[in-house]
Design an enzyme around this catalytic site. Structure first.
Site, PDB file in Angstrom:
ATOM      1  N   GLY A  60     -21.246  34.698 -60.377  1.00 16.05           N
ATOM      2  CA  GLY A  60     -20.520  35.149 -61.552  1.00 16.05           C
ATOM      3  C   GLY A  60     -21.362  36.055 -62.423  1.00 16.05           C
ATOM      4  N   SER A  90     -19.544  39.833 -55.195  1.00 19.12           N
ATOM      5  CA  SER A  90     -18.357  39.599 -54.361  1.00 19.12           C
ATOM      6  C   SER A  90     -18.049  40.819 -53.490  1.00 19.12           C
ATOM      7  CB  SER A  90     -17.142  39.251 -55.238  1.00 19.12           C
ATOM      8  OG  SER A  90     -17.313  38.003 -55.855  1.00 19.12           O
ATOM      9  N   ALA A 112     -16.254  35.068 -54.304  1.00 22.47           N
ATOM     10  CA  ALA A 112     -17.094  33.972 -54.791  1.00 22.47           C
ATOM     11  C   ALA A 112     -17.301  33.972 -56.294  1.00 22.47           C
ATOM     12  CB  ALA A 112     -18.451  34.012 -54.085  1.00 22.47           C
ATOM     13  N   GLU A 113     -17.580  35.130 -56.890  1.00 24.63           N
ATOM     14  CA  GLU A 113     -17.981  35.165 -58.292  1.00 24.63           C
ATOM     15  C   GLU A 113     -16.866  34.709 -59.227  1.00 24.63           C
ATOM     16  OE1 GLU A 113     -21.182  36.306 -58.492  1.00 24.63           O
ATOM     17  OE2 GLU A 113     -21.253  37.128 -56.468  1.00 24.63           O
ATOM     18  N   LEU A 114     -15.625  35.028 -58.867  1.00 24.55           N
ATOM     19  CA  LEU A 114     -14.508  34.653 -59.735  1.00 24.55           C
ATOM     20  C   LEU A 114     -14.543  33.173 -60.069  1.00 24.55           C
ATOM     21  CD1 LEU A 114     -11.688  35.173 -61.074  1.00 24.55           C
ATOM     22  CD2 LEU A 114     -10.723  34.448 -58.884  1.00 24.55           C
TER      23      LEU A 114
END
Length: 943
Positions: free
Chosen positions: A535, A699, A870-872
């Site tokens: 993130g 991401s 992934a980061e979301l």
């Protein structure tokens, strides 16, 4: 040393061994026997990585001394439970249900679960969770839910209610594996204990010297002298290495590339020279025959310091009278503005509703279970070869070559099987340490940090201080936003240029805000270096943005979800940076969330008691896909003589499933060839064998490599295609002089633009992901302890390539978001040296009720409609928890984490009719004055 012979029954076989009962642990003995499926992580019995079964009971072998084990004891390790060709149901279930991400904890969990099922073949989910809790089994990747799923499925097989075939993955009838839960190729070795991680590789390397680091024990000092003479006389010592032994310029050459930066980025030494800027600065490195000898000698290295004031947070270094911490650049070394729309002062003055607040995000540690481990040697061709965990293999070459004094073309980086990173391994620091050591000694070297050393040396999520003011009209539509955010970058400038961009993009996302000003700063302190973390840069923004939005909804008397609903992006809307999006799914996401939210509110109202208040919180999130403008990646596809195809790439795998991603992309792109998935071979993460991918960050990987794979596949199939539409074999291509290897390239040049240095307007990344989080909490009024009862995420990450992998990222992200909200920190240099002390999110702090749902809006530029993901999932789940606490008991925690004592103090203040709320932070000047100055004196690049 009192040596003793012992006889033990290990995995059903009687084994003779020799040990020192006083100093050896069971883990030491097992691993010396070659049974390295038993991993060692924390070394203090907190993580359960080292679990084995001793005479029918689960024990943590890293703290079980041999003197407390009887001759003839029976021991079961992961190797005794099942083998690659003969899996136990637990091992297969771990693969199928996504229990394997990085896989470092998998052997310990499977061994622990085996002991449970040996005594209870029909456990409830809560019994499984309680078993893992009491046996201290920890996982950082999965959110625990897939692990419980796996135990429940394996128990069904063992009870005869399901066969192994029923449990196993089945090829879809149409042959399309894209979007399914196709198993990770690497999972088989990880669940059977046959996968060697860094420490396993190091202990098996021939003639390797073991390294130990010497740390200063202070945060800021002048280093006056180093005396290695006594250490050099210690048994087994080969050499004590200091900065004088470094053959290059002794710098990590990582440019601070932001156009407004007042630092060049070349400030971090590999080995300390004359200054100490944080506790993780390495003064010297001891190289010895064994780990014990190296560590004993490291204690004998003497150094003289002149201790200086330690500036441990940036409120101190931003103060008007603060001294300059590093003589090479000012304390505030990047100040980047955001300016959109009309003068916000006039808009806010006319707006009927205004709220403001100040917020703090803490220095969240990554808390991986495998402490950093690295190896290095020079091969027969003079190539310096470094084995490490790395988020970006090639950056080690670019940033280390001048510093260590070795030509970049003679450096090879290999990613070890990795016990997770979540971002910290973007830093090339520890690869630099082993590089210097192997060049100085002329021998192979290996190091595995203790967990305390790992905590002090490795980077952390950047803490941030933020002030914000939000205005809306009488209908609840946002009219203006003003904010400033300062990131504590710690002792050095590493990756500061990247995070400065994030601070201009995610405060106020994902809402239509017509008028905004903002200022993002990166600032030095004498604390841990800040680095990438899942993130990256956005959770700090959402700590501010998603709380101020909640505060506005409360002020105007509107439901928090509905306030968000009327303000989220709709078709054609721009972000605060002026970019438009390829898709606008936020209204659909909130429409899908609304019934769950209403049910949660009713449940909280029904089940809340005066002693334990329940509440519901919501937060929206958005994150970029690709990391910067003009992103670039390459992969190679090669046809092999047996008709298989090899995918070559440096898609670094930190546990996210790059291997499965490479297979599904390659298989989907080559569907016309009629290959089976097992005919896709992988050669990955070795810079000598595969092209540069770029970082496994932002991401970007699934999106970038997917597009590059399609490009390579089209070239390969075009070369193979005969005039009649059939395909040439390898032999036919060679006979006709046609290449069998093709490079696929994908580049976002032309799709992206950098942020304008005077306004923050631009479009740096190609795609975006969107989501919303719903948290249900219970707050114990007398203690302030908060328990998260459940969390739900509804996300749009495009077309899903592998649903098990995406679920894993979602569940793990939410778990770490809970940790950020409630407990995890690196601030106390005595307490925050291990997992438990740092507030690690164990299974009892993670609800079993973690769920995800998806809206799959195809991305126009994405491979097969996909983006990244992934980061979301770690963008804003923490704020959903904080908002839920406020909903439960009427107190808002502005400064994270919301530890019980902090919540209790806020409740006591509320009872007195007061509110604990930070005063507006001073960040080196007045926001409006700075923005006015920038408008009057715009930056002009030098020719």
């Amino acid at each position: 040393m009192a040596t003793k012979k012992m006889m033990l029954y290990i995995n059903g076989s009687e084994r003779m061994l020799v040990c020192d009962p006083e100093t050896d642990t069971l883990a030491d003995v097992i691993r010396r026997l070659g049974l390295t499926g038993t991993k060692v992580g924390c070394r203090v019995g907190q993580c359960g990585i080292c679990s084995v079964i001793l005479d029918g009971a689960v024990v943590r072998s890293c703290v079980k001394k041999m003197k407390n084990i009887k001759d003839g004891s029976k021991i079961t390790t992961i190797e005794g439970i099942g083998a690659p060709a003969n899996l136990h149901p637990l091992q297969l279930a771990w693969i199928i249900h996504g229990g394997v991400q990085c896989g470092f904890c998998s052997p310990g969990f499977i061994v622990s679960a085996k002991a449970l099922l040996d005594t209870n073949l029909n456990p409830t989910r809560q019994e499984v969770r309680e078993w893992f809790r009491k046996n201290h089994n920890a996982c950082r990747c999965t959110g625990y839910k897939p692990l419980v799923d796996a135990v429940m499925a394996a128990a069904k097989v063992m009870r005869g209610e399901m066969t192994m075939e029923d449990l196993n993955y089945k090829m879809p009838a149409d042959g399309r594996i894209y979007g399914t839960g196709y198993p990770r190729p690497a999972a088989l070795a990880k669940v059977t204990g046959t996968c060697d991680y860094g420490d396993d590789i190091g202990m098996k390397m021939p003639d390797a010297l073991h390294l130990a680091v010497v740390l200063p024990g202070v945060s800021h000092a002048r280093l006056l002298s180093i005396d290695t003479s006594e250490a050099e006389k210690m048994p087994g010592v080969e050499k004590v290495i200091t900065h004088k032994d470094v053959k290059g310029n002794n710098r990590i050459m990582w440019p601070c590339g932001h156009i407004l930066a007042k630092a060049d980025g070349f400030d971090r030494p590999i080995l300390a020279e004359d200054m100490i800027y944080h506790r993780g600065d390495v003064i010297a490195v001891v190289a010895a025959r064994t780990r014990a000898e190296a560590r004993a000698a490291a204690k004998k290295v003497k150094f003289e310091l002149e201790q200086l004031p330690g500036y441990l947070n940036i409120l101190e270094t931003m103060a008007a009278d603060a001294p300059q911490v590093n003589k090479e650049y000012p304390n505030i070394y990047i100040e980047a503005p955001l300016i959109k729309g009309q003068d916000t002062r006039k808009i806010i003055e006319k707006s009927p509703y205004v709220v403001e607040g100040s917020f703090y995000s803490q220095r969240q540690p990554h808390l991986v279970l495998e402490p950093d481990t690295d190896q290095a040697y020079v091969d027969a061709d003079g190539v310096l070869t470094i084995h490490c965990k790395s988020l970006f293999l090639h950056i080690n070459i670019f940033t280390l070559a001048p510093g260590i004094g070795h030509p970049g073309e003679k450096i090879r980086i290999i990613e070890n099987p990795t016990g997770a990173s979540f971002g910290y391994s973007l830093s090339p620091y520890m690869p630099g340490i082993v590089s210097v050591a192997t060049l100085a000694t002329g021998k192979p070297v290996t190091i595995t940090l203790s967990y305390e050393e790992h905590q002090h040396i490795t980077g952390k999520r950047a803490p941030s201080f933020s002030n914000a003011r939000l205005a809306c009209d009488e209908k609840g539509k946002i009219t203006a936003l003003e904010y400033e955010i300062a990131y504590d970058e710690g002792a050095y400038t590493e990756s500061a240029d990247v995070i400065a961009q994030k601070g201009l993009r995610f405060v106020g996302a994902p809402y239509k805000i017509p008028n905004a000003i903002g200022l993002c700063k990166t600032v030095i302190s004498n604390n841990a270096v800040s680095t990438a973390y899942k993130g990256f840069g956005s959770p700090q923004c959402y700590t501010c943005g998603e709380q101020i939005v909640d505060m506005m909804a409360e002020k105007i008397g509107m439901d928090p979800l509905e306030f968000r609903y009327i303000n989220v992006y709709r078709e054609g809307d721009e972000s605060i940076n002026g970019n438009k999006f390829s898709v606008y799914p936020m209204t659909k996401i909130l429409d899908k969330m609304r019934p769950y939210y209403r049910e949660a509110l009713e449940r909280a109202k029904r089940e809340s008691t005066p002693e334990k208040k329940r509440g519901v919180g919501i937060a929206c999130g958005e994150y970029n896909v690709t990391s910067a403008p003009n992103d670039h990646t390459e992969i190679v596809l090669g046809l092999n003589p047996d008709g298989t195809v090899t995918h070559y790439s440096c898609w670094q795998d930190q546990g996210q499933g790059a291997d499965a991603g490479a297979v599904v992309h390659t298989y989907e792109a080559l569907r016309p060839l009629g290959l089976r998935p097992d005919q896709i071979k992988l050669v990955m993460n070795d810079t000598a064998l595969a092209p540069m991918h770029g970082p496994s960050a932002g991401s970007r990987s699934h999106y970038m490599i997917g597009n590059a794979t399609i490009h390579a596949a089209e070239q390969l199939m075009n070369a193979m295609r005969k005039p009649d539409g059939t395909y040439r074999t390898y032999d036919e291509m060679v006979a006709e002089g046609i290449s069998t290897k093709y490079t696929g390239i994908f580049d976002t040049t032309g799709m992206t633009s950098d942020l304008d240095p005077n306004t923050g307007q631009g479009s740096p990344t190609a795609e975006y992901t969107f989501g919303a989080f719903l948290a249900e909490v219970e707050v114990e009024i007398t203690t302030g302890k908060t328990r998260v009862l459940g969390m739900k995420c509804i996300a749009d990450v495009g077309v899903i390539g592998n649903v098990v992998n995406v679920d894993g990222q979602a569940l793990g992200g939410m778990m770490q978001g809970i940790g950020m909200a409630l407990s995890e920190d690196y601030d106390d240099f005595k307490k925050h040296t291990n997992l438990a002390g740092s507030g690690f999110t164990f299974i009892d702090a993670t609800p079993d009720d973690l769920t995800t749902e998806y809206i799959e809006t195809p991305r126009p530029s994405g491979p097969h409609g996909s983006s990244g993901c992934a980061e979301l999932f770690q963008s804003s789940p923490h704020v959903a928890v904080i908002n839920a606490i406020n909903n439960a008991c009427g107190v808002r925690i502005y400064e994270l984490p919301a530890r019980p004592e902090k919540v209790k103090a806020a409740l006591e203040a509320k009872a007195r009719g007061e509110e604990i709320k930070p005063r507006k932070y001073y960040m080196g000047g007045d926001l409006h004055e700075k923005i006015d100055y920038i408008k009057a004196n715009p930056f002009t690049p030098k020719n």
